[in-house]
Design an enzyme around this catalytic site. Structure first.
Site, mmCIF file in Angstrom:
data_model
loop_
_atom_site.group_PDB
_atom_site.id
_atom_site.type_symbol
_atom_site.label_atom_id
_atom_site.label_comp_id
_atom_site.label_asym_id
_atom_site.label_seq_id
_atom_site.Cartn_x
_atom_site.Cartn_y
_atom_site.Cartn_z
ATOM 1 N N ASN A 67 -0.457 -0.731 13.540
ATOM 2 C CA ASN A 67 -0.076 -1.898 12.280
ATOM 3 C C ASN A 67 1.483 -2.793 13.633
ATOM 4 O OD1 ASN A 67 -0.677 -0.902 9.644
ATOM 5 N ND2 ASN A 67 -0.505 0.509 10.014
ATOM 6 N N ARG A 125 1.052 -0.791 -0.049
ATOM 7 C CA ARG A 125 0.078 -0.132 -0.221
ATOM 8 C C ARG A 125 0.800 1.542 0.487
ATOM 9 N NH1 ARG A 125 -3.547 -1.375 4.455
ATOM 10 N NH2 ARG A 125 -4.726 -2.840 2.993
ATOM 11 N N ASP A 168 -3.057 -5.527 13.725
ATOM 12 C CA ASP A 168 -3.408 -4.785 13.802
ATOM 13 C C ASP A 168 -3.813 -4.447 15.404
ATOM 14 O OD1 ASP A 168 -2.360 -4.252 11.156
ATOM 15 O OD2 ASP A 168 -4.027 -4.839 10.940
#
Length: 176
Positions: free
Chosen positions: A87, A23, A107
């Site tokens: 995270n 990402r 997470d």
């Protein structure tokens, strides 16, 4: 020192253990940069997924990346209070105008009342097997889950709402 001046715009790039890009956040403003930590902020920034899909963040976020901890913390300023998304990840590296880290699936979501929930354990177990995480890495990640939960319970660092508010005020000084 990362060499990044406050107010500089950078990208955030997360990868998976196998090196695949996961990402990318397009624009994040550096608020503080040292060899041990980068604090950045963004609002309505473009996020691109590894499959090409994209979306735009909905609210301001203050992001904390560490060189000595296996996690990063995002404080999101929403109408009902500060929400955190944490995270479990490798320590960051800074390279080519980007904060980069490996996302290890686990997470922790923290709510404004400071209750929290561990997420994505199934995904972690799947990737641990598929990508053959070494046992030493598994121990490091599990220890950092415990350490991060301790930070939440103690309201340490970013988990003090005043800290998020102060960094958000600084972010606003860079907005035009």
């Amino acid at each position: 020192m990362t060499g990044q001046e406050p107010g500089t715009s950078i990208q955030i790039k997360s990868y998976k253990h196998n090196g695949q890009l996961h990402r990318v956040w397009k624009d994040t403003t550096i608020l503080k940069s040292t060899s041990n930590m980068i604090i950045g902020a963004n609002d309505k920034t473009l996020v691109t997924e590894s499959d090409g899909r994209f979306w735009v963040t909905r609210e301001p976020a203050i992001c904390f990346f560490y060189a000595r901890h296996w996690f990063n913390i995002i404080g999101m300023l929403r109408q009902d209070g500060i929400h955190y998304y944490c995270n479990i990840s490798s320590p960051f590296v800074f390279e080519k105008q980007a904060v980069k880290y490996i996302d290890y699936d686990l997470d922790i979501k923290v709510f404004p009342d400071m209750t929290y929930k561990l997420l994505d354990e199934d995904e972690y177990d799947l990737h641990k097997e598929q990508m053959k995480y070494p046992e030493v890495l598994n121990r490091i990640l599990k220890n950092n889950v415990d350490y991060l939960q301790y930070w939440v319970r103690q309201r340490k660092g970013p988990f003090s709402h005043e800290v998020i508010d102060q960094w958000y005020e600084r972010f606003l000084t860079y907005r035009t």
